[in-house]
Motif scaffolding. Structure first.
Motif, mmCIF file in Angstrom:
data_model
loop_
_atom_site.group_PDB
_atom_site.id
_atom_site.type_symbol
_atom_site.label_atom_id
_atom_site.label_comp_id
_atom_site.label_asym_id
_atom_site.label_seq_id
_atom_site.Cartn_x
_atom_site.Cartn_y
_atom_site.Cartn_z
ATOM 1 N N THR A 53 0.854 -1.180 0.000
ATOM 2 C CA THR A 53 0.000 0.000 0.000
ATOM 3 C C THR A 53 0.893 1.234 0.000
ATOM 4 O O THR A 53 1.599 1.499 0.958
ATOM 5 N N SER A 54 0.877 1.948 -1.106
ATOM 6 C CA SER A 54 1.733 3.123 -1.255
ATOM 7 C C SER A 54 1.152 3.991 -2.355
ATOM 8 O O SER A 54 0.525 3.492 -3.291
ATOM 9 N N GLU A 89 13.214 -3.164 5.844
ATOM 10 C CA GLU A 89 12.841 -1.817 6.297
ATOM 11 C C GLU A 89 11.815 -1.186 5.356
ATOM 12 O O GLU A 89 10.879 -0.521 5.811
ATOM 13 N N LYS A 94 8.315 -2.315 6.004
ATOM 14 C CA LYS A 94 7.745 -1.800 7.254
ATOM 15 C C LYS A 94 7.610 -0.283 7.273
ATOM 16 O O LYS A 94 7.043 0.279 8.205
ATOM 17 N N ALA A 95 8.145 0.377 6.260
ATOM 18 C CA ALA A 95 8.194 1.848 6.259
ATOM 19 C C ALA A 95 6.802 2.470 6.225
ATOM 20 O O ALA A 95 5.895 1.952 5.573
ATOM 21 N N LYS A 96 6.660 3.569 6.947
ATOM 22 C CA LYS A 96 5.403 4.319 6.955
ATOM 23 C C LYS A 96 5.102 4.835 5.551
ATOM 24 O O LYS A 96 3.979 4.773 5.074
ATOM 25 N N SER A 97 6.131 5.358 4.886
ATOM 26 C CA SER A 97 6.016 5.795 3.497
ATOM 27 C C SER A 97 7.065 5.043 2.680
ATOM 28 O O SER A 97 8.254 5.353 2.751
#
Length: 86
Positions: free
Chosen positions: A13-14, A51, A54-57
């Motif tokens: 999801t991005s 990473e 798991k990144a927020k963005s």
């Protein structure tokens, strides 16, 4: 030039990234953008993939940690596939 390998992609999801994948053996990070373009980044440590997932963005993370830091190759759309889609 390296032989291009097929790396299974996991949808994410991005706002600008559709899916990510990683090949442990070749240390290749696969990034499929929402526009359909697929890139392979070479000699990427596994932690970068972990990473990124798991990144927020995801887009911002890739821009900061991957873009312009690793050699890459763009792939034609015909070479792409995703796993996990039903």
């Amino acid at each position: 030039e390296r032989d291009m390998i097929e790396i299974p992609l996991v949808p994410v999801t991005s706002s600008n990234v559709a899916a990510l994948g990683y090949d442990e053996t070749s240390k290749t990070l696969a990034v499929k953008f929402n526009g359909g373009t697929l890139y392979h980044y070479f000699d990427v440590p596994h932690e970068i993939y972990t990473e990124a997932m798991k990144a927020k963005s995801i887009g911002a993370f890739l821009n900061l940690k991957v873009a312009r830091k690793f050699k890459f190759h763009g792939l034609p759309l015909a070479a792409t596939h995703e796993k996990g889609r039903k």
